[in-house]
Design an enzyme around this catalytic site. Structure first.
Site, PDB file in Angstrom:
ATOM      1  N   HIS A 142       0.837  -1.204   0.000  1.00 46.50           N
ATOM      2  CA  HIS A 142       0.000   0.000   0.000  1.00 46.50           C
ATOM      3  C   HIS A 142       0.875   1.259   0.000  1.00 46.50           C
ATOM      4  CE1 HIS A 142      -3.277   2.711   1.566  1.00 46.50           C
ATOM      5  NE2 HIS A 142      -2.230   3.317   2.102  1.00 46.50           N
ATOM      6  N   GLU A 143       1.871   1.291   0.873  1.00 47.69           N
ATOM      7  CA  GLU A 143       2.732   2.474   0.953  1.00 47.69           C
ATOM      8  C   GLU A 143       3.546   2.668  -0.317  1.00 47.69           C
ATOM      9  OE1 GLU A 143       2.478   4.718   3.162  1.00 47.69           O
ATOM     10  OE2 GLU A 143       1.019   3.538   4.291  1.00 47.69           O
TER      11      GLU A 143
END
Length: 305
Positions: A142-143
Site C-alpha cells: 500500500h505504501e
C-alpha cells in the site's frame, strides 16, 4: 503513474487533474483579489509560502523522518523487513526505496519522498510487533503504491494554496488581534483592509482544504486497490487495517496527539476512541469503506475477473 506493475487507476489520475485545475482557478482568484486589496503584504506572504513549498517538496523525506524520529535500517539490522520490501519490488518491478523504522508503539507506516529515487518507506516498531509477515506485506505494498502514484509530490503541490492562505489568515488574525483591525493610516482604513485580507484568505484556505482532503481520501482507496491486486491477498490487507485500527484505539492519548499531525502520511489515521468531528475532514476514508472495497476485490479475484 510511474512504470511499474501496480494496477493503473484512471479515477485517481482524473481526480488529481480535476483537483489541480480547481485549485489553480481558486489560486488565480485568490492572488488577484489579494494583490488588489494589499499588494505589499501579498508579496511578503507569497515569498514565505514559496519557501515552505520549496522545503516541503525537496526535503519532505528528511523533514518527515526527523519529525517521526525515523532512522534508516540496513538489511543486516532488519532482514525480515527488507525481505518483504524486496518481494514487493520484485512483484511490482519498482526500484527499492530506502527502508526506515520509527521507534513508537503507535502501529503505523508511511511513505515519503518526491519521487521513487528519494522515496522512503518507514514502519513503526509498534506495527512490526503486531502484524504477521503477510499482513505487513499488504501494508508495505500500500505504501509503495503511494510512491508509484507520485502521491507525495502531487499532494505537496496541491497543498501550496492552503499553506499560503493559511499563513496569511494566521498572520492577519494575529496582527488584527494586536490592534491592526483598528488602525487608520493616511486616511485609509487599514483595519478594514486587513479584515478583507483575512476573509479572502480564509475562504481560499477552506476551499483548498476540502479539495485536498477529498483527493487524499480517494488516493488511500486507490493505494488499497493497487496493493490488493499486486499481492493477490486483499484479505491480508483487510486484516491489517482492522488490526491496526483496533490497536490504535488502545494507544495512550498523548501518543496519539503527537502522531495525528502526520495522519496524511500514515497507512491509517491516528484517531482515538469514538467518533469526533475530525473524522468528517479526515485524510482517510472510513474503515468500513476500505474494507468493503477489499471485500469486493477479493470476490473478483476468486471469480477470476
Amino acid at each position: 503513474m510511474a512504470s511499474t506493475r501496480y494496477a493503473s487507476d484512471r479515477g485517481l489520475t482524473s481526480r488529481m487533474l480535476v483537483t489541480m485545475f480547481l485549485l489553480g482557478l481558486v489560486y488565480v482568484v485568490f492572488v488577484t483579489a489579494f494583490f488588489v486589496i494589499a499588494p505589499k503584504f501579498g508579496v511578503i506572504a507569497l515569498v514565505i509560502a514559496l519557501a515552505f513549498l520549496f522545503a516541503q517538496y525537496f526535503f519532505s523525506d528528511k523533514l518527515t523522518m526527523f519529525a517521526m524520529h525515523g532512522r534508516e535500517v540496513s538489511p543486516e539490522e532488519a532482514p525480515e523487513l527488507h525481505g518483504v520490501i524486496d518481494r514487493i519490488c520484485a512483484m511490482s518491478d519498482a526500484p527499492k526505496p530506502r527502508v526506515a523504522v520509527a521507534d513508537t508503539d503507535v502501529p503505523n507506516a508511511f511513505a515519503t519522498g518526491r519521487n521513487q529515487k528519494k522515496a522512503v518507506v518507514c514502519v513503526t516498531t509498534g506495527l512490526l510487533r503486531r502484524l504477521d509477515p503477510v499482513e505487513l506485506e499488504g501494508v508495505l505494498a500500500h505504501e509503495m503504491a503511494h510512491v508509484a502514484h507520485k502521491d507525495v509530490a502531487v499532494m505537496t503541490i496541491a497543498s501550496f494554496l492552503g499553506i499560503c492562505a493559511g499563513l496569511i489568515t494566521r498572520f492577519g488574525l494575529e496582527w488584527g488581534l494586536w490592534g491592526g483591525f483598528n488602525r487608520r493610516d493616511n486616511d485609509q482604513n487599514t483595519g478594514m483592509i486587513l479584515l478583507a485580507v483575512v476573509a479572502v484568505s480564509a475562504v481560499a484556505y477552506a476551499i483548498s482544504f476540502l479539495l485536498t482532503r477529498a483527493l487524499s481520501r480517494y488516493r488511500e482507496l486507490s493505494a488499497d486497490r493497487a496493493a490488493a491486486l499486486l499481492t493477490g491477498r486483499p484479505s491480508a490487507l483487510a486484516s491489517a487495517l482492522t488490526k491496526v485500527s483496533g490497536e490504535i484505539a488502545r494507544i495512550p492519548t498523548n501518543d496519539l496527539r503527537q502522531a495525528q499531525a502526520f495522519n496524511a502520511f500514515f497507512f491509517t489515521p491516528a484517531f482515538g476512541k469514538g467518533f469526533t468531528i475530525s473524522h468528517l475532514f479526515s485524510t482517510h476514508p472510513p474503515l468500513d469503506k476500505r474494507l468493503a472495497q477489499l471485500s469486493k476485490i477479493s470476490d473478483q479475484l476468486s471469480r477470476g475477473v
